[in-house]
Design a protein around this motif. Structure first.
Motif, short mmCIF file in Angstrom:
data_model
loop_
_atom_site.label_atom_id
_atom_site.label_comp_id
_atom_site.label_asym_id
_atom_site.label_seq_id
_atom_site.Cartn_x
_atom_site.Cartn_y
_atom_site.Cartn_z
N LEU A 28 0.77 -0.95 0.16
CA LEU A 28 0.09 0.26 -0.33
C LEU A 28 0.80 1.10 0.11
O LEU A 28 1.93 1.13 0.89
CB LEU A 28 -0.79 0.08 1.04
CG LEU A 28 -1.97 -0.25 1.29
CD1 LEU A 28 -1.81 -2.21 0.79
CD2 LEU A 28 -2.86 -0.87 3.02
N THR A 29 0.30 2.16 -0.94
CA THR A 29 1.05 3.42 -0.87
C THR A 29 0.30 4.39 -0.50
O THR A 29 -0.37 4.25 -1.31
CB THR A 29 2.31 3.44 -2.45
OG1 THR A 29 3.21 2.33 -2.53
CG2 THR A 29 3.33 5.07 -2.31
N LEU A 40 -4.88 1.52 7.58
CA LEU A 40 -4.89 -0.02 9.35
C LEU A 40 -5.77 -0.64 9.27
O LEU A 40 -5.15 -2.22 8.89
CB LEU A 40 -3.97 0.75 10.70
CG LEU A 40 -2.94 1.16 10.31
CD1 LEU A 40 -2.38 1.88 11.66
CD2 LEU A 40 -1.55 -0.02 9.62
N ASP A 41 -6.56 -0.15 9.54
CA ASP A 41 -7.97 -0.68 8.92
C ASP A 41 -8.15 -1.79 8.05
O ASP A 41 -8.72 -3.20 8.30
CB ASP A 41 -9.52 0.29 9.27
CG ASP A 41 -9.66 0.92 10.18
OD1 ASP A 41 -9.03 0.46 11.85
OD2 ASP A 41 -10.05 1.97 10.65
N TRP A 42 -7.74 -1.24 7.04
CA TRP A 42 -7.84 -2.26 5.41
C TRP A 42 -7.36 -3.41 6.17
O TRP A 42 -7.83 -4.64 5.55
CB TRP A 42 -7.42 -1.14 4.19
CG TRP A 42 -8.05 -1.93 3.37
CD1 TRP A 42 -8.79 -1.29 2.24
CD2 TRP A 42 -6.54 -2.34 2.80
NE1 TRP A 42 -8.41 -2.14 1.20
CE2 TRP A 42 -7.87 -3.06 0.93
CE3 TRP A 42 -6.06 -3.33 2.65
CZ2 TRP A 42 -6.54 -4.09 0.92
CZ3 TRP A 42 -5.13 -4.17 1.33
CH2 TRP A 42 -5.08 -4.34 0.24
N CYS A 43 -5.92 -3.45 6.64
CA CYS A 43 -5.36 -4.61 6.56
C CYS A 43 -5.82 -4.97 7.71
O CYS A 43 -5.71 -6.31 7.55
CB CYS A 43 -3.50 -3.96 7.16
SG CYS A 43 -3.02 -2.86 5.72
N ARG A 49 -1.10 -8.23 8.27
CA ARG A 49 0.19 -7.76 9.29
C ARG A 49 0.96 -7.04 8.48
O ARG A 49 1.51 -6.93 8.24
CB ARG A 49 0.94 -8.77 9.88
CG ARG A 49 1.38 -8.00 10.79
CD ARG A 49 2.11 -9.43 12.11
NE ARG A 49 2.26 -10.64 10.96
CZ ARG A 49 3.59 -10.60 11.35
NH1 ARG A 49 5.28 -9.55 11.92
NH2 ARG A 49 4.99 -11.60 10.36
N PRO A 50 0.88 -5.04 9.23
CA PRO A 50 1.03 -4.21 8.55
C PRO A 50 2.22 -3.94 8.67
O PRO A 50 3.05 -4.03 9.99
CB PRO A 50 0.14 -3.30 8.77
CG PRO A 50 -0.54 -3.44 9.36
CD PRO A 50 -0.56 -4.70 9.91
N TRP A 51 3.53 -3.81 8.36
CA TRP A 51 5.01 -4.17 8.36
C TRP A 51 5.45 -3.36 7.20
O TRP A 51 5.49 -2.21 5.86
CB TRP A 51 5.71 -4.29 7.09
CG TRP A 51 6.62 -5.74 7.60
CD1 TRP A 51 7.18 -6.62 8.51
CD2 TRP A 51 8.12 -4.90 6.94
NE1 TRP A 51 8.80 -6.67 8.60
CE2 TRP A 51 8.99 -5.62 7.80
CE3 TRP A 51 8.57 -4.13 5.73
CZ2 TRP A 51 10.23 -5.79 7.47
CZ3 TRP A 51 10.12 -3.87 6.14
CH2 TRP A 51 10.61 -4.88 6.57
N ALA A 70 0.96 -6.51 4.26
CA ALA A 70 0.62 -5.81 4.07
C ALA A 70 2.22 -4.99 4.28
O ALA A 70 2.34 -3.90 5.01
CB ALA A 70 -0.15 -5.72 3.82
N ALA A 71 3.02 -4.80 3.24
CA ALA A 71 3.71 -3.55 3.07
C ALA A 71 3.65 -1.84 3.33
O ALA A 71 2.31 -1.78 2.16
CB ALA A 71 4.78 -3.65 2.00
#
Ligand SMILES: Cc1cc2nc3c(=O)[nH]c(=O)nc-3n(C[C@H](O)[C@H](O)[C@H](O)COP(=O)(O)OP(=O)(O)OC[C@H]3O[C@@H](n4cnc5c(N)ncnc54)[C@H](O)[C@@H]3O)c2cc1C
Length: 300
Positions: A28-29, A40-43, A49-51, A70-71
């Protein structure tokens, strides 16, 4: 899918300066930091797990087809804001560090010329406490802000909270920085521009050729990791497309520029570490960041 940010499935090797990692990741950019809570909600909604990701200049990706990550990265802002009269500057951490240093120098603010050749973003430099020639990010940071990726709660740091060390930062794993306030020093613009040009020229002379992620290991206290690795016979070790540089034993390069397995990087890291341990008992600590931290479990 939210059309305010770019969501793509990317191979990890396309996000890593070393081109390491054959698996894929949702990337995600975000065009601006204010979108981070929604991202973050989307992830969370998708069990990812957001990275936090910067420029990927210290990143070894994952080989797993789906590591459940998810980067998340911030797009660079259009320009560097003008510092206040006091030299304070608050900026999105998606800004490239080299651009930040060069642009503020043009406006007569500096003190960071030694860091001007470190690739990557301000966010990555803060998370790593990147440094060169005796200067490090910690010297200039007044405040940092971000969110806990777990639940989106705010995270803040102010000078006085401490937590810095050699390649050690107070930014915990699990926090994504969004902006930072730096304290710059007044400088003469032309002299600072010369210092930046000299530092960039020095790097061209000393940096081993080929794609890399910088130093593999931190220097142990009072020692040079490169010297120990050279004494342990690591120069020229190869695994897949990766090799320990013949020019610098603490530097792994991608020999062909083609995508390579993260597991090959891990094998090199493990073998380099083992050789130094066998030679002198020193346990080297990696400077590389691994997207798939579980990969490290197999490294003795
Ligand atoms: C040719 C070359 C030369 C180098 N020279 C140096 C040097 O002289 N000194 C030095 O210290 N390093 C050096 N490095 C290593 C690297 O460039 C630095 O560590 C850099 O600061 C990493 O920035 P990045 O944006 O690419 O971070 P990434 O590689 O994308 O990420 C590095 C770490 O920072 C975290 N991170 C990134 N963005 C955020 C954010 N917004 N919030 C929270 N965490 C975040 C990531 O999760 C990861 O753990 C070099 C690398 C190369 C390829």
């Amino acid at each position: 899918m939210d059309d305010r940010w770019l969501t793509e499935s990317r191979p990890w090797h396309g996000l890593s300066a070393l081109r390491a990692g054959l698996g894929h990741v949702t990337c995600l950019t975000l065009p601006e930091p204010s979108l981070l809570p929604q991202a973050l909600d989307w992830c969370r909604g998708r069990g990812l797990r957001p990275w936090p990701l910067g420029g990927g200049t210290n990143l070894v990706g994952s080989d797993r087809p789906d590591a459940g990550l998810a980067a998340l990265r911030l797009a660079p802002p259009a320009d560097v804001p003008v510092p206040e009269a006091s030299g304070r500057l608050t900026v999105s951490v998606g800004m490239a560090l080299g651009r930040l240093v060069a642009r503020t120098a043009q406006r007569g603010w500096g003190g960071l010329a030694a860091l001007s050749g470190i690739p990557g973003t301000l966010g990555g430099a803060l998370a790593m406490n990147a440094g060169a020639l005796g200067r490090e990010m910690a010297d200039a940071v007044e405040a940092m802000a971000g969110l806990e990726v777990r639940d989106g709660s705010p995270w803040r740091w102010r000078r006085g909270d401490g937590g810095w060390g050699y390649r050690r930062s107070p930014v915990p794993d699990g926090v994504m920085l969004t902006e930072a306030t730096l304290q710059l020093w007044p400088v003469e613009a032309a002299a600072e521009a010369s210092a930046i040009a000299a530092e960039r020229a020095r790097r061209v002379r000393v940096t081993p050729r080929g794609r890399s992620c910088g130093s593999v290991f931190r220097n142990p206290p009072g020692e040079s990791a490169g010297r120990l690795l050279e004494a342990a016979g690591c120069k020229g070790l190869t695994a897949g497309v990766f090799a320990v540089s013949e020019e610098h034993a603490n530097w792994v390069v991608n020999r062909s520029g083609a995508p390579g397995r993260a597991s090959d990087c891990l094998w090199l890291l493990s073998e380099m570490r083992r050789r130094v341990r066998d030679l002198c008992g020193v346990e080297l600590q990696p400077e590389w960041r691994l997207a798939d931290s579980e990969m490290l479990l197999g490294v003795d």
